[in-house]
Design an enzyme around this catalytic site. Sequence first.
Site, PDB file in Angstrom:
ATOM      1  N   TYR A 155       0.840  -1.195   0.000  1.00 37.45           N
ATOM      2  CA  TYR A 155       0.000   0.000   0.000  1.00 37.45           C
ATOM      3  C   TYR A 155       0.875   1.245   0.000  1.00 37.45           C
ATOM      4  O   TYR A 155       1.940   1.276   0.606  1.00 37.45           O
ATOM      5  CB  TYR A 155      -0.914   0.022   1.225  1.00 37.45           C
ATOM      6  CG  TYR A 155      -1.654   1.330   1.368  1.00 37.45           C
ATOM      7  CD1 TYR A 155      -2.792   1.586   0.612  1.00 37.45           C
ATOM      8  CD2 TYR A 155      -1.179   2.333   2.206  1.00 37.45           C
ATOM      9  CE1 TYR A 155      -3.447   2.805   0.693  1.00 37.45           C
ATOM     10  CE2 TYR A 155      -1.831   3.554   2.301  1.00 37.45           C
ATOM     11  CZ  TYR A 155      -2.968   3.783   1.548  1.00 37.45           C
ATOM     12  OH  TYR A 155      -3.610   4.990   1.618  1.00 37.45           O
ATOM     13  N   TRP A 157       1.254   5.583  -1.945  1.00 39.19           N
ATOM     14  CA  TRP A 157       0.860   6.513  -3.007  1.00 39.19           C
ATOM     15  C   TRP A 157       1.619   6.296  -4.306  1.00 39.19           C
ATOM     16  O   TRP A 157       1.336   6.945  -5.295  1.00 39.19           O
ATOM     17  CB  TRP A 157       1.031   7.950  -2.529  1.00 39.19           C
ATOM     18  CG  TRP A 157      -0.249   8.543  -2.063  1.00 39.19           C
ATOM     19  CD1 TRP A 157      -0.929   8.245  -0.922  1.00 39.19           C
ATOM     20  CD2 TRP A 157      -1.032   9.543  -2.736  1.00 39.19           C
ATOM     21  NE1 TRP A 157      -2.065   8.997  -0.836  1.00 39.19           N
ATOM     22  CE2 TRP A 157      -2.164   9.805  -1.933  1.00 39.19           C
ATOM     23  CE3 TRP A 157      -0.884  10.240  -3.915  1.00 39.19           C
ATOM     24  CZ2 TRP A 157      -3.135  10.741  -2.282  1.00 39.19           C
ATOM     25  CZ3 TRP A 157      -1.846  11.174  -4.270  1.00 39.19           C
ATOM     26  CH2 TRP A 157      -2.965  11.419  -3.461  1.00 39.19           C
TER      27      TRP A 157
END
Length: 823
Positions: A155, A157
């Site tokens: 996980y 950005w």
Amino acid sequence: MSMERTQELRAELSRRSLLHYGLAAGIFGFAGPSLLSIGARAASPDGEVLTGSHWGAFRAKVEAGQIVSVKPWEKDPAPSHQLAGVLDSIYSPTRIKYPMVRRAYLEKGPGADVDSRGAGDFVRVSWDQALDLVTKELLRVEKTYGPTATFAGSYGWKSPGRLHNCQSLLRRMMNLKGSFVNASGDYSTGAAQIIMPHVVGTLEMYEQQTVWPVVVDKTELMVFWGADPIVTNQISWVIGDHGGYEGMKALKAKGTKVICIDPVKTETAEFFGAEWIAPRPQTDVALMLGIAHTLVAEKLADQKFLKTYTTGFDKFLPYLMGDTDKTPKSAEWAADICEIPADKIKELAHLFAKHRTMLAGGFSLQRQQYGEQRHWMLVTLAAMLGQIGLPGGGFGFSYHYANGGTPSADAPVLTGITDGGKAKEGAAWMTENGAASIPCARVVDMLMNPGKEFDFNGKKEKYPDVKMAYWVGGNPFVHHQDRNRMVAAWKKLETFIVQDFQWTPTARHADIVLPATTSYERNDIESVGDYAGSAILAMKKVIDPVFESKTDYDIFAAIAERLGKGKDFTEGKSEMDWIKSFYDAALTQAKAKKIPMPEFDAFWSGAGVIEFPVTEGKSFVRYAKYREDPLLNPLGTPSGRIEIYSKNIEKMGYDDCGPHPKWMEPVERLGGPTTKYKLHITTSHPKSRLHSQLCGTKLRDTYAVAGHEPCLINTKDAEARGIKSGDVVRVFNDRGQILAGAKVTDGIRPGVIRVNEGGWYDPIEPGKPGSLCRYGDANVLTVDMGTSKLAQGNCGHTAVGDVEKYTGPDVTVGVFATPKNAS
């Protein structure tokens, strides 16, 4: 396809953990093979090259094969100052130059001396050696422990781009290998994205809002509740368009009244000259209930709207008025909890009811214990006002995220590489991956409690026994909560692989480190604007990869080749073949809609950007069609209406998330039963980085205080502790301790300090729980627990502690220097 559905589709493309760019390919069926092989393109020659980033499109100036400067794209209405950090990220001392392996791991194998993780003792190896190690370990773990022993629900950005989506590429490789443990949800909206489908029948968080032109024209009162769009709209999941700033400038110019509800006087409050209301952190539900009680008591609630468009208000009302628990949720009751005067709470009720009011809630509201209640209660409050679906009224949860509310262009949807998972039944655009899956914020719980049963959205699951983790495009040793608990849990892993371009705290805790390129050292393609979709941009390779870095696509293709799945991974396509296929899929849509677009070669060799017009999108009003005819346009809830009372949640029988919104006392808060610590620690999004991205660049020099992450502290609290601006302070609680640099201000309410999330973790004694963090990682101090059994989101805004002037020995921040043997 209707404009409303087109806007929803575009928003769905930014649903970060769920769709992995597979949406449009699944719906439109445009992922066929390329008709010609183009091959890799060389880096751009000296001169200016247009490319893009989370912070916006920009032109990079190249001299002698190096980027020497960047300037914003001339079409960007509000360029971000953070672009300077983008340039430095390529050449900073934190750049990973070569494949590296932790010495003890290389010499003794998996699981060796895990206490030395984070100490920076790495050995340089060749790419062949590194990739052989990775492949061997993937196969060993699967053969020894089975498919649920490898965690690849990575996980973070990542970087924009429809091909080099490292997380999709990781899952693509893992699906070819066999299987893995996946993760669902995200850290931004973990609680809200689970509760909202029960309430309004859709994810809501990443969907288009009533657009800014309508807000400017019709909204009479704008309420930013736990949101700071002036700061957070600098970034986008795709390439930032910054259209929200035009809307905010127009709203300010019109003189519309703005209220900001936040413990900090935000940049947004300063920009608008807004009324600042500063409740105690974590008490927003109590404040909302006090307003709601006033609406009922003073006959201001819209009973017709409640009867026509909602269900369950009659079951919520007895709780609100105190019939069920002998405690009316009056303004006076709320005032005792949130420390906003009862008269002000009643005034807010009248202001909201009297004016066309837009309640713009932030993600921060639900990143705390019982976070589900806040968004549920805000929707309930908006329903009581009866303005949902009216131009300029209702609620919105994305005005602060990626420029939500910017009108959507008449544009095709750009596809991207898929992760190879199976299509989810009833949702062709979604894929299901993994032999097991966990809510992403429960990764430490998973490591510490293998085999333990946990609740999640009406189901019971068991944590798998994970032995290996592979992380790309993220930085969990910054974004996860309770760092010391995490450090202890990570020791249970036999192997930890990190693929990145910077020596983040996460990379420093890895066993095997693979150096990836930045977005500017490879070719890709991306949309401009999560909600606007105003352009398609060629992300051309600006320079050749520095040192020994490789693209994410090439790294995973090489691993797949070693697994005997190379052709399945690449489908015989090069980097440019894939990019052309994504463009051609958009081109096919454009032709069907009579939208002018050039052929690919003309696009790529020409300006490298195609802009699309905005027509219908200028007048979009969220829920307008539902309000117009709720029978023909029902919501996706069981009743087809807004569910103030959820029978589905009632059946789950959870003690921490009941069938209607309610106030529940968190485990710790300012003014609550906990008395050991007197300050709340708020962890807002920083102004000059994207979470932890760009923390390892020169941009840090523009905001660090005495070399540390800033700590905002109220003047009175500072005086009581003998603290002055510029002092190095120690912020602490029972979970850990960090150093920070004091900034004394009246722009934060008494009893609250702020250390922004995203500061890099830098322990004096790596691997030792409780070690002092030298730089200032706020998540050393936060609670690591699920928001509730329903959503299991993170509680990054649940933290109390204290602060004192630091009087210990001098320390030198080390996390921004290259680890030994890695230069």
